[in-house]
Design an enzyme around this catalytic site. Structure first.
Site, PDB file in Angstrom:
ATOM      1  N   LYS A   1      -8.970  18.450  -2.595  1.00  0.00           N
ATOM      2  CA  LYS A   1     -10.067  17.492  -2.765  1.00  0.00           C
ATOM      3  C   LYS A   1     -11.101  17.584  -1.635  1.00  0.00           C
ATOM      4  O   LYS A   1     -12.294  17.414  -1.856  1.00  0.00           O
ATOM      5  CB  LYS A   1      -9.508  16.077  -2.870  1.00  0.00           C
TER       6      LYS A   1
ATOM      7  N   ALA B   1      -6.057   8.182  -1.866  1.00  0.00           N
ATOM      8  CA  ALA B   1      -6.314   7.311  -3.028  1.00  0.00           C
ATOM      9  C   ALA B   1      -7.001   6.017  -2.583  1.00  0.00           C
ATOM     10  O   ALA B   1      -7.934   5.547  -3.243  1.00  0.00           O
ATOM     11  CB  ALA B   1      -5.004   7.005  -3.747  1.00  0.00           C
TER      12      ALA B   1
ATOM     13  N   ASN C   1      -1.137  -0.686   6.232  1.00  0.00           N
ATOM     14  CA  ASN C   1      -0.602   0.655   6.064  1.00  0.00           C
ATOM     15  C   ASN C   1       0.472   0.897   7.108  1.00  0.00           C
ATOM     16  O   ASN C   1       0.442   0.299   8.186  1.00  0.00           O
ATOM     17  CB  ASN C   1      -1.740   1.682   6.250  1.00  0.00           C
TER      18      ASN C   1
ATOM     19  N   GLY D   1      -0.217   2.587 -12.689  1.00  0.00           N
ATOM     20  CA  GLY D   1      -1.443   3.366 -12.556  1.00  0.00           C
ATOM     21  C   GLY D   1      -1.761   4.312 -13.700  1.00  0.00           C
ATOM     22  O   GLY D   1      -2.689   5.129 -13.565  1.00  0.00           O
TER      23      GLY D   1
END
Ligand code: NDP
Length: 282
Positions: free
Chosen positions: A75, A139, A159, A246
Site C-alpha cells: 500500500k 487500517a 493502541n 468488517g
C-alpha cells in the site's frame, strides 16, 4: 478518467498483494460489473517486493488497464508510485486503489469510506458521538479522515503501542482526536467502538476494561469471520445489541473503488449476502 462511457473493449483490473490467493476482490468486482451488464477482467497478481513497481508498470502498459486494488504489503509503495494522491492517502501514506487518469495515476484509499458506509448501512451514525478507535495501524490510519468527515464529537485512539496512537493523532491534525492509554479507557463513556486491530484474527480482545461497554456502545470489528469474532462475542455478552463485523467494510471499500474507476455505484447488499452465505458454509 471516467471510463463508463467506453465499453468497446474489456476493461482490465487487478489486485496486487502478497499473499493474494485469498483475495475476494475479483469475485466482488465481477458481481458489481454484472449489475451494470459490464464485462471486466479482474485478476489476482502476486506482488514481489523487489519488483512490485515494475509489475505495476507492466500491468498499466495496457491502455485497457483502468485501475488496480492494492493490498498488503504494497500500500505504501503504491502511494509513492502514483502521480497524484488523495488527502487520505497522503495522511496514511498508503493507497488501496489506483486509478488511471488522462495523465498519470491517482492513488486513493477507500477503506475509510467502506467503513463509514457500512456503519451507516447498519444505522450507526457518528455525528456528535464519542468514538473509541482501538488500533493505530494501516487500517486505522486509512479510516481516520472518513471517520472525521462524519462529524463525531470526539475520537479517542487507543493502541498497544502508545507511540503509534500518538502518531495517528498527529496525522489526523484535528482537535477532536486524542490518544488515550489502554488502561485509561475505563474512564471513558463512548457511543461507538471501532476495533481496528488485527487481534480478532488470533482470537484475542484488546486489553481494555470491560467497563468500556457499560454505555452499551455500538461496536464494529474490522475483522470478519464465519462466526462472531471474539470482540463481537464479548460486546454482545456485555449487552451491546449492535455489534458488527468488517465484511460490509470489505464490500463497501470495493464499491468505492468501483465507483472511482467507473463512476457508477454498485448495490452492496446482494454481494454482501453472497459472501455472508459463503462464510457460513466454510
Ligand atoms: P497493521 O498490522 O497495520 O496494524 C495492526 C494493529 O493491531 C496495530 O494497531 C497493532 O498495534 C495492533 N495489534 C496487533 N497485534 C496486537 C497484539 N497482540 N496486541 C495488541 N494490539 C495488537 O494492520 P492493519 O491496520 O492494516 O489491519 C488491522 C486489521 O483490520 C486486520 O486484521 C485486517 O484484516 C483488518 N482490516 C479489515 C478491512 C476490511 O475491509 N474489513 C480493511 C483493512 C483492514 P501496535 O501498533 O501496537 O503494533
Amino acid at each position: 478518467m471516467p471510463v463508463s462511457d467506453n465499453f468497446t473493449s474489456t476493461k482490465k483490473l487487478a489486485v496486487f498483494g502478497n499473499p493474494i490467493a485469498q483475495s475476494k476482490s475479483p469475485l466482488i468486482h465481477q458481481m458489481f460489473a454484472k449489475q451494470f451488464d459490464m464485462t471486466i477482467s479482474y485478476e489476482r497478481i502476486l506482488g514481489e517486493p523487489s519488483t512490485f513497481v515494475e509489475q505495476l508498470g507492466t500491468f498499466f502498459a495496457d491502455p485497457n488497464s483502468v485501475g488496480a486494488n492494492i493490498t498488503m504489503p504494497f500500500k505504501e509503495d503504491a502511494a509513492n508510485w502514483a502521480t497524484e494522491k488523495s488527502t487520505g492517502v497522503t495522511q496514511a501514506n498508503a493507497a488501496n486503489t489506483l486509478i488511471r487518469k488522462e495523465q498519470g495515476f491517482r492513488a486513493e484509499t477507500t477503506d475509510g469510506k467502506g467503513l463509514v458506509s457500512d456503519l451507516l448501512r447498519n444505522g450507526i451514525s457518528l455525528e456528535g458521538k464519542q468514538v473509541l478507535l482501538i488500533g493505530a495501524g494501516g487500517a486505522a490510519r486509512g479510516a481516520i479522515e472518513a471517520l472525521l468527515s462524519e462529524q463525531p464529537a470526539h475520537i479517542y485512539i487507543t493502541n498497544r503501542s502508545a507511540v503509534n496512537a500518538k502518531r495517528l493523532v498527529s496525522i489526523a491534525e484535528d482537535a477532536r482526536v486524542t490518544a488515550v492509554n489502554e488502561s485509561d479507557c475505563e474512564k471513558l463513556a463512548v457511543d461507538v467502538i471501532i476495533n481496528a486491530t488485527s487481534l480478532s484474527l488470533s482470537g484475542k480482545v484488546p486489553a481494555i476494561s470491560d467497563s468500556i461497554f457499560d454505555n452499551k456502545p455500538a461496536v464494529y470489528d474490522m475483522v470478519y469471520q464465519d462466526v462472531d469474532t471474539c470482540f463481537i462475542k464479548k460486546a454482545k455478552s456485555l449487552g451491546c445489541v449492535k455489534a458488527i463485523d468488517g465484511l460490509g467494510m470489505l464490500v463497501g471499500q470495493a464499491a468505492e473503488s468501483f465507483y472511482l474507476w467507473f463512476g457508477m455505484r454498485p448495490d452492496v447488499e446482494p454481494v454482501l449476502e453472497h459472501f455472508r452465505n459463503q462464510l457460513a458454509k466454510e
